[in-house]
Write a protein that holds these residues in place. Structure first.
Motif, PDB file in Angstrom:
ATOM      1  N   GLY A  74       0.790  -1.253   0.047  1.00  0.00           N
ATOM      2  CA  GLY A  74      -0.086   0.002   0.101  1.00  0.00           C
ATOM      3  C   GLY A  74       0.952   1.212   0.109  1.00  0.00           C
ATOM      4  O   GLY A  74       0.356   2.392   0.421  1.00  0.00           O
TER       5      GLY A  74
ATOM      6  N   THR B  97       1.965   3.080  -2.463  1.00  0.00           N
ATOM      7  CA  THR B  97       1.340   3.742  -3.634  1.00  0.00           C
ATOM      8  C   THR B  97      -0.028   4.479  -3.237  1.00  0.00           C
ATOM      9  O   THR B  97      -0.291   5.531  -3.156  1.00  0.00           O
ATOM     10  CB  THR B  97       1.389   3.225  -5.030  1.00  0.00           C
ATOM     11  N   LEU B  98      -0.916   3.369  -2.592  1.00  0.00           N
ATOM     12  CA  LEU B  98      -2.160   4.105  -1.938  1.00  0.00           C
ATOM     13  C   LEU B  98      -1.980   5.232  -1.148  1.00  0.00           C
ATOM     14  O   LEU B  98      -2.636   6.203  -1.348  1.00  0.00           O
ATOM     15  CB  LEU B  98      -2.832   2.722  -1.546  1.00  0.00           C
TER      16      LEU B  98
ATOM     17  N   ASN C 291      -2.664   9.113  -2.055  1.00  0.00           N
ATOM     18  CA  ASN C 291      -3.769   9.651  -1.403  1.00  0.00           C
ATOM     19  C   ASN C 291      -3.534  10.958  -0.468  1.00  0.00           C
ATOM     20  O   ASN C 291      -4.150  11.675  -0.252  1.00  0.00           O
ATOM     21  CB  ASN C 291      -4.640   8.572  -0.716  1.00  0.00           C
TER      22      ASN C 291
ATOM     23  N   PHE D 278      -2.673   6.552 -11.408  1.00  0.00           N
ATOM     24  CA  PHE D 278      -3.943   7.247 -10.668  1.00  0.00           C
ATOM     25  C   PHE D 278      -3.906   8.649 -10.768  1.00  0.00           C
ATOM     26  O   PHE D 278      -5.050   9.149 -11.229  1.00  0.00           O
ATOM     27  CB  PHE D 278      -3.492   6.992  -8.986  1.00  0.00           C
TER      28      PHE D 278
ATOM     29  N   ASN E  11      -2.049  -1.368   6.917  1.00  0.00           N
ATOM     30  CA  ASN E  11      -3.061  -1.382   5.982  1.00  0.00           C
ATOM     31  C   ASN E  11      -3.754  -2.583   5.879  1.00  0.00           C
ATOM     32  O   ASN E  11      -3.101  -3.724   6.382  1.00  0.00           O
ATOM     33  CB  ASN E  11      -2.197  -1.271   4.730  1.00  0.00           C
TER      34      ASN E  11
ATOM     35  N   ASN F 132      -9.533   1.833  -5.713  1.00  0.00           N
ATOM     36  CA  ASN F 132      -7.804   1.595  -6.159  1.00  0.00           C
ATOM     37  C   ASN F 132      -7.556   0.776  -7.154  1.00  0.00           C
ATOM     38  O   ASN F 132      -6.649   1.058  -8.222  1.00  0.00           O
ATOM     39  CB  ASN F 132      -7.250   0.934  -4.910  1.00  0.00           C
TER      40      ASN F 132
ATOM     41  N   SER G 114      -8.891   7.336  -4.174  1.00  0.00           N
ATOM     42  CA  SER G 114     -10.101   7.245  -3.112  1.00  0.00           C
ATOM     43  C   SER G 114     -10.259   8.539  -2.631  1.00  0.00           C
ATOM     44  O   SER G 114     -11.467   9.049  -2.272  1.00  0.00           O
ATOM     45  CB  SER G 114      -9.678   6.311  -2.185  1.00  0.00           C
TER      46      SER G 114
ATOM     47  N   TYR H 162     -12.913   8.574   2.593  1.00  0.00           N
ATOM     48  CA  TYR H 162     -11.426   8.331   2.474  1.00  0.00           C
ATOM     49  C   TYR H 162     -10.742   9.492   2.147  1.00  0.00           C
ATOM     50  O   TYR H 162      -9.478   9.532   2.840  1.00  0.00           O
ATOM     51  CB  TYR H 162     -11.343   7.463   1.266  1.00  0.00           C
TER      52      TYR H 162
END
Lengths: 122, 296
Positions: free
Chosen positions: B24, B26-27, B31, B54, B226, B260, B266, B273
């Motif tokens: 996670g 990159t998530l 974000n 993204f 995560n 995602n 998100s 989120y």
């Protein structure tokens, strides 16, 4: 004619090493004088490029042929530039392979692998 | 308030890292960057950069990155092999009165060129990848791309981070997975490290790897857990045992996963989120301020 073989130990009873670049020793066998010399492979512990350095050692010892189970592409590049022919071994026994080579029963190593480059490999 | 002044002068750099891919990074970095007022997002995962998928940045600019590889002048080379013996990476061989250079093994240290007593070696440029720069709303998106087959992305990461000099915005460094050289290069100048961990035993092992790295580099850090489920979380247990700061927990959530997977940000799609990542960022900022205060 001089033959190089990657081997596990400095003895005639030893086996052929599965790795060319990281073998502990090279056996250099002279078919005319029947003399056997064991060379340390200084590349065995290299961080990288072991095949290149090991191949340099083989070339520097004026070898005519290399008998090995496997060989990476970088090492093969050096070996071929040194006009050395690479033959594929057929068993772990040194004697059997030397005899097989003399009898013309070994074939040239065709499957040159891409190298393991720090990823180990078996 | 000396710490505050330091932050004003230079951009604040937050590195996001983990011991393995898919946890996670990159998530989290995408974000968090999206919730910042203005930010720079840098994708240092040069072997497989995906942050740009993204952000879908506009006004793209691209710059090629090259390294220096030795080239020998056969007429000047005496065959002394000083270079061959020097090269720790065994990138050189001297066969049949000719020097052979293995480009992909060379680490471009330049040592062989310096040492050659006959000045037979010079350097030539070899392109290994590129850096792309674009904009996505309030975020400047910078991506490092290493060409397939090249040995090391370190020169690209060096370039990515060097270009930041003089920038004032908050920077999010999306690191490559693991704890090897390329990650060290990515976190070298970071002011704070966010470690992302999965709730498994394997996750604990990977967390420990990056934990050792940031400890070695004496970087302030915190952990984000995560993919959290209701059941026991070995990574959380590990953090509690080691008294690590847990910055936050992101649930293993179908909606978040779907957004995602569709390459959507998100925090931009859903207020819920936005809150998750915005509060995470605020917590990180607070930690950084705290760290800067005790270190100044």
């Amino acid at each position: 004619m001089k033959i190089a073989i990657p081997v596990d130990d400095k003895s005639v009873e030893t086996h052929i090493c599965q790795s060319f670049g990281r073998t502990q020793y090279f056996l250099i066998y002279d078919t005319e004088t029947k003399e056997k010399i064991f060379l340390d492979n200084r590349a065995a512990g290299s961080q990288g490029g072991a095949g290149i350095k090991a191949a340099q050692t083989v070339v520097d010892n004026n070898v005519n042929v290399l008998l090995t189970p496997r060989c990476g592409e970088n090492a093969a590049g050096v070996i071929k530039a040194g006009n050395i022919k690479i033959y594929k071994t057929i068993s772990e026994s040194i004697q059997d392979n030397i005899q097989a080579y003399i009898d013309g029963k070994l074939s040239l190593l065709e499957d040159i692998h891409a190298g393991f480059h720090n990823h180990g490999g078996e | 308030m000396q710490g505050f002044i330091i932050m004003e002068e230079n951009s604040l750099k937050i590195a996001v890292l983990s011991g393995k891919g898919g946890t996670g990074k990159t998530l989290l970095s995408v974000n968090m960057a999206a919730t910042a007022k203005k930010a720079i997002y840098i994708d240092c995962d040069v072997e497989e950069p995906n942050g740009h998928l993204f952000f879908k940045p506009q006004n793209m600019m691209s710059e090629e990155i090259s390294i220096k590889i030795p080239i020998a002048d056969e007429k000047l080379c005496s065959g002394c092999r000083v270079c061959v013996d020097f090269c720790k990476f065994n990138a050189l061989a001297y066969i049949n009165n000719k020097l052979i250079v293995f480009d992909e093994v060379c680490h471009s240290c330049g040592g062989c060129v310096l040492l050659c007593p006959n000045r037979a070696l010079s350097e030539e440029e070899k392109i290994i990848g590129k850096v792309q720069k674009g904009v996505s709303e309030s975020v400047t998106v910078i991506t490092g791309i290493l060409n397939t087959g090249e040995a090391s992305g370190v020169p690209i990461i060096k370039k990515l981070l060097k270009d930041l000099e003089g920038e004032k915005e908050i920077v999010f460094i999306d690191c490559p997975p693991g704890s090897a050289c390329i990650v060290m290069e990515s976190i070298k100048d970071a002011d704070y490290c966010v470690l992302v961990a999965e709730p498994t035993l394997f996750g604990v092992h990977n967390l420990n790897m990056v934990l050792e790295l940031v400890t070695l580099f004496k970087k302030p850090y915190g952990v984000v857990l995560n993919k959290c489920l209701e059941s026991e979380n070995p990574a959380e247990k590990f953090c509690i045992e080691k008294e690590l700061i847990i910055l936050g927990k992101i649930p293993f959530d179908l909606e978040l996963g779907t957004l995602n997977s569709n390459a959507l940000i998100s925090a931009r799609e859903n207020k819920k989120y936005y809150e998750v990542f915005s509060s995470l960022l605020q917590l990180v900022m607070k930690e950084v301020e705290h760290e800067t205060a005790i270190n100044s």
